[in-house]
Design a protein around this motif. Structure first.
Motif, mmCIF file in Angstrom:
data_model
loop_
_atom_site.group_PDB
_atom_site.id
_atom_site.type_symbol
_atom_site.label_atom_id
_atom_site.label_comp_id
_atom_site.label_asym_id
_atom_site.label_seq_id
_atom_site.Cartn_x
_atom_site.Cartn_y
_atom_site.Cartn_z
ATOM 1 N N SER A 66 -25.954 44.736 100.047
ATOM 2 C CA SER A 66 -25.036 45.969 99.425
ATOM 3 C C SER A 66 -24.401 46.624 100.508
ATOM 4 C CB SER A 66 -26.070 47.282 98.530
ATOM 5 O OG SER A 66 -26.519 46.531 97.624
ATOM 6 N N LYS A 68 -21.545 50.208 100.874
ATOM 7 C CA LYS A 68 -20.520 51.679 99.793
ATOM 8 C C LYS A 68 -20.569 50.931 98.631
ATOM 9 C CE LYS A 68 -17.364 52.507 104.035
ATOM 10 N NZ LYS A 68 -16.223 52.471 103.683
ATOM 11 N N GLY A 69 -21.851 51.143 98.084
ATOM 12 C CA GLY A 69 -22.272 51.106 96.637
ATOM 13 C C GLY A 69 -21.512 49.880 95.499
ATOM 14 N N LYS A 70 -21.097 49.268 96.533
ATOM 15 C CA LYS A 70 -21.061 47.786 95.635
ATOM 16 C C LYS A 70 -22.593 46.765 96.234
ATOM 17 C CE LYS A 70 -16.031 48.658 96.119
ATOM 18 N NZ LYS A 70 -15.039 48.215 95.840
#
Length: 155
Positions: A66, A68-70
């Motif tokens: 992961s 930054k939120g991805k």
């Protein structure tokens, strides 16, 4: 815009301790390493005595990363203690293989870049590697493919 990878990724002492257990004790069959969630340290994700290549392969291929939120496919480093028979009945050999897994598809750029730039730090901390494999797709992480290469001294 992508952030720069950390200036220097460190190898935790557990990484070296588990490698030495595999190398000297031969009770551990493989070790999977990953970068910590903040991408500043290489840590042990799993050390296993499981001799089944398919279980190891599945864990590597299904790893996630992961940033930054991805989430995407996760690169990993691994050590695998290969045991194989020599042609012509000349006996059994063991080779400790360093595997760098970084899938070509589905991997986020920052994790892939950070794994690539920190691989040498881990390799330099582990004394006694017999071979190295860079795998970027499923064919390259097949047991028969790696065994063929390491048994002929190609890697």
């Amino acid at each position: 815009m992508l952030a720069d990878p950390p200036a220097e990724v460190t190898v935790t002492p557990e990484c070296i301790e588990k490698f030495n257990e595999l190398k000297l004790g031969k009770s551990i069959k493989y070790i999977i390493y990953k970068l910590s969630d903040d991408y500043k340290e290489i840590v042990v994700e799993e050390a296993s005595t499981d001799p089944e290549w398919e279980n190891f392969q599945s864990k590597i291929m299904n790893a996630k990363a992961s940033y930054k939120g991805k989430e995407g496919k996760g690169p990993r480093y691994a050590i695998y203690d290969f045991q194989y028979e020599l042609d012509g009945g000349e006996g059994t050999r063991n080779k400790i293989v360093f595997i760098s897994w970084s899938p070509d598809e589905g991997t986020l750029v920052f994790p892939r870049m950070t794994y690539a730039s920190s691989k040498e730090a881990l390799k330099n901390a582990l004394n006694g590697l017999g071979a190295e494999v860079q795998a970027n797709n499923e064919d390259e992480i097949e047991y028969s493919t790696i065994l063929k290469d390491i048994s002929k001294g190609k890697r």
